[in-house]
Design a protein around this motif. Structure first.
Motif, short mmCIF file in Angstrom:
data_model
loop_
_atom_site.label_atom_id
_atom_site.label_comp_id
_atom_site.label_asym_id
_atom_site.label_seq_id
_atom_site.Cartn_x
_atom_site.Cartn_y
_atom_site.Cartn_z
N THR A 118 -0.42 -6.04 3.87
CA THR A 118 -0.79 -4.88 4.56
C THR A 118 0.46 -5.06 5.74
OG1 THR A 118 -3.12 -5.17 4.41
CG2 THR A 118 -2.26 -3.69 6.17
N ARG A 119 0.35 -6.10 6.29
CA ARG A 119 1.39 -6.51 7.50
C ARG A 119 2.79 -6.52 7.02
NH1 ARG A 119 3.27 -11.09 11.67
NH2 ARG A 119 5.11 -9.96 11.85
N ALA A 121 3.83 -4.55 4.37
CA ALA A 121 4.16 -3.12 4.01
C ALA A 121 4.30 -2.20 5.44
CB ALA A 121 2.83 -2.42 3.32
N GLU A 122 3.52 -2.68 6.30
CA GLU A 122 3.80 -1.91 7.64
C GLU A 122 5.01 -2.06 8.27
OE1 GLU A 122 1.83 0.66 8.18
OE2 GLU A 122 0.89 -0.11 6.39
N ARG A 125 7.61 -0.11 6.29
CA ARG A 125 7.42 1.47 6.60
C ARG A 125 8.17 1.68 7.95
NH1 ARG A 125 3.06 4.15 4.10
NH2 ARG A 125 1.81 2.80 3.03
N GLN A 373 6.36 7.60 0.95
CA GLN A 373 5.45 6.56 1.53
C GLN A 373 4.77 7.30 2.30
OE1 GLN A 373 7.65 3.82 4.22
NE2 GLN A 373 7.92 5.32 5.74
N SER A 377 -0.97 5.07 0.41
CA SER A 377 -1.70 4.16 1.69
C SER A 377 -2.06 2.76 1.36
CB SER A 377 -2.85 4.96 2.02
OG SER A 377 -3.58 5.27 0.88
N ASP A 378 -2.19 2.49 0.06
CA ASP A 378 -2.48 1.20 -0.35
C ASP A 378 -1.32 0.37 -0.31
OD1 ASP A 378 -4.59 -0.65 -1.81
OD2 ASP A 378 -2.65 -0.73 -3.15
N SER A 379 -1.26 -0.81 0.30
CA SER A 379 -0.18 -1.61 0.46
C SER A 379 0.26 -2.29 -0.64
CB SER A 379 -0.63 -2.63 1.67
OG SER A 379 -0.99 -2.14 2.76
N GLU A 380 -0.75 -2.67 -1.51
CA GLU A 380 -0.03 -3.27 -2.68
C GLU A 380 0.64 -2.45 -3.60
OE1 GLU A 380 -0.35 -6.46 -3.75
OE2 GLU A 380 -1.92 -7.27 -2.34
N PHE A 382 2.23 0.59 -2.72
CA PHE A 382 3.43 0.67 -1.68
C PHE A 382 4.37 -0.49 -2.16
CE2 PHE A 382 5.94 -0.36 2.23
CZ PHE A 382 6.62 0.81 2.46
#
Ligand code: MN
Length: 486
Positions: A118-119, A121-122, A125, A373, A377-380, A382
């Protein structure tokens, strides 16, 4: 008033990279170096060196990339907001709003780390949004990353491998898609040994032994060519060689069963002339001297690569029965081939005090990426599709009209159909690949010409999902199926 200390880094090392640098620019760069020096006073890097060595080296990389003085200054100051007591007001007062804008852009990105999907991916982005807003920010970030991977030996081993992998999977591909090939090559080569230590050793050894052999051969070819070019009034032609980057060689070796004898461009020879007609003249001379290898002539001058690359490539049979690659280009193409987009930004900046580095149309993929993007929404998911859809190896497919569609390696005819338009995808019936009738699940190869045959009655089905590689195509199929199930 700040003073430049004698025992410190010499700004001349930066100046030397800048062609035709003015006294005013020199003063501005000196001032920024002094400022950063004072701001980072007392801070050390992992290596034990004073922290200032880092922004200093970053500025040197940027200067070598041929970017504007503003960007070099921002490179010198890039860590001051985040890591020192320096305030925005101070930057603004000393260097003005344009510089502040760049530093804030870099700072906003923070430090991108693999730390849970998550972190990670964020932060990516954020990176892409910043990239779309101002492409110069990512160039500074790339220079920052390059110096960081070059000094990885001082970093803890587990952390080291994570940073190296991330550089190869994300940063190098960004540099590649921006056409900054030299930075891409340097990022990969600096990371290679930490990301894949065993493979690194193997490739270093192979390149060393085989490189010597190739060099001898190329030197012979070069002497002959130089002489003949002179006879044709092309005395000014410059001939040089470049050895393939280690990681690039590794990737190619993987495709060739690790057989180095299958690699013909380990050492490529470059002939650099002034004009485009001279390029073709050189090509004629080369093919007249040595027999060309069938199917190995690529005219990227007549038809530049999708990312803007221009050059003529040809493979020839050398007198000893081996092969060699020769690349022919103009000086301008040669410069662009190394730092690509960087040189365009300088051009765009001059004359107007732009706060944003404008993007050319060929970088539309960045906008596509931002659009895409928003819907993931899903980090994996993404991260995975980012690697396949945007940063994996690419193939270039032609429409019958000659337009180029770029797709990830392993993409099918159906992916191609969806890349043209969702309606073409949804009604796709069959494909003609290089004029040959083929099914929609046919895996495409680089530079094929593909025509999609549609039928109004044809509709997507569940098994189509297996035919596609791109997230984009799968998304269209799913959304069609959702709307049409009952
Ligand atoms: Mn930094």
């Amino acid at each position: 008033m700040l003073f430049f200390k004698k025992d410190n880094l010499n700004p001349k090392e930066i100046f030397d990279y800048i062609k035709g640098i003015t006294d005013e620019d020199k003063e501005r760069i000196k001032k920024a170096l002094d400022f950063a020096n004072v701001a980072h006073e007392g801070q050390k890097r992992f290596s034990g060196e004073p922290y200032i060595t880092h922004p200093f080296e970053v500025a040197k990389i940027l200067a070598e990339m041929n970017v504007s003085t503003d960007m070099i200054i921002a490179g010198l100051l890039h860590d001051t907001l985040e890591d020192t007591a320096t305030t925005e007001e101070e930057i603004n007062a000393n260097f003005g709003p344009h510089i502040l804008f760049l530093i804030e852009g870099v700072t906003k990105l923070g430090k991108i780390k693999y730390q849970g999907a998550t972190r990670h991916a964020e932060s990516l982005r954020k990176l892409f949004v910043a990239m779309a807003e101002d492409i110069r920010v990512i160039l500074i970030k790339l220079a920052d990353r390059l110096h960081n991977v070059r000094t990885l030996e001082h970093v803890r081993p587990d952390k080291r491998q994570r940073i190296a992998l991330e550089t190869i999977e994300i940063y190098a591909p960004i540099a590649n898609r921006l056409g900054i090939w030299k930075i891409k090559g340097m990022l990969e080569d600096a990371s290679f040994q930490y990301a894949f230590p065993e493979e690194y050793k193997t490739v270093v050894k192979l390149r060393k032994t085989k490189g010597k052999e190739s060099l001898k051969r190329i030197e012979k070819v070069s002497r002959t060519l130089q002489k003949v070019l002179a006879e044709h009034n092309l005395r000014h032609a410059q001939i040089d060689y470049r050895i393939k980057y280690l990681f690039g060689l590794y990737k190619k070796l993987q495709k060739k069963n690790m057989d180095i004898d299958q690699i013909y461009d380990l050492l490529a020879m470059r002939v650099i002339v002034d004009t485009i007609p001279e390029c073709y003249q050189v090509l004629g001379i080369v093919h007249n001297l040595w027999r060309p290898v069938p199917g190995r002539l690529h005219d990227y001058i007549g038809r530049p690569k999708d990312n803007g690359y221009q050059s003529i490539h040809t493979d020839i049979f050398t007198p000893d029965g081996s092969m060699a690659e020769i690349q022919i280009r103009t000086t301008k193409m040669h410069e662009e081939a190394q730092f690509g987009i960087a040189s365009h930004i300088v051009y765009e900046e001059s004359g107007k005090p732009a706060t944003g580095g404008k993007m050319e149309k060929k970088f539309d993929w960045i906008k596509n990426l931002i659009e895409w993007q928003k819907n993931v929404s899903d980090s994996e998911e993404f991260l995975t599709s980012l690697k396949t859809d945007f940063f994996g190896d690419r193939i270039f497919i032609f429409t019958p009209k000659g337009d180029v569609i770029d797709l990830p390696e392993g993409a099918s005819a159906l992916d191609f159909a969806y890349a043209i338009h969702s309606d073409v995808g949804n009604n796709a019936h069959a494909a003609y690949v290089n004029n040959k009738y083929s099914s929609l699940d046919t895996i495409l190869k680089d530079r094929q010409i593909v025509k999609i045959e549609t039928k109004k009655t044809n509709k997507p089905s569940l098994k189509w999902l297996d035919y596609c590689k791109t997230t984009m195509a799968k998304k269209h199929i799913r959304s069609y199926l959702q709307k049409n199930t009952d």
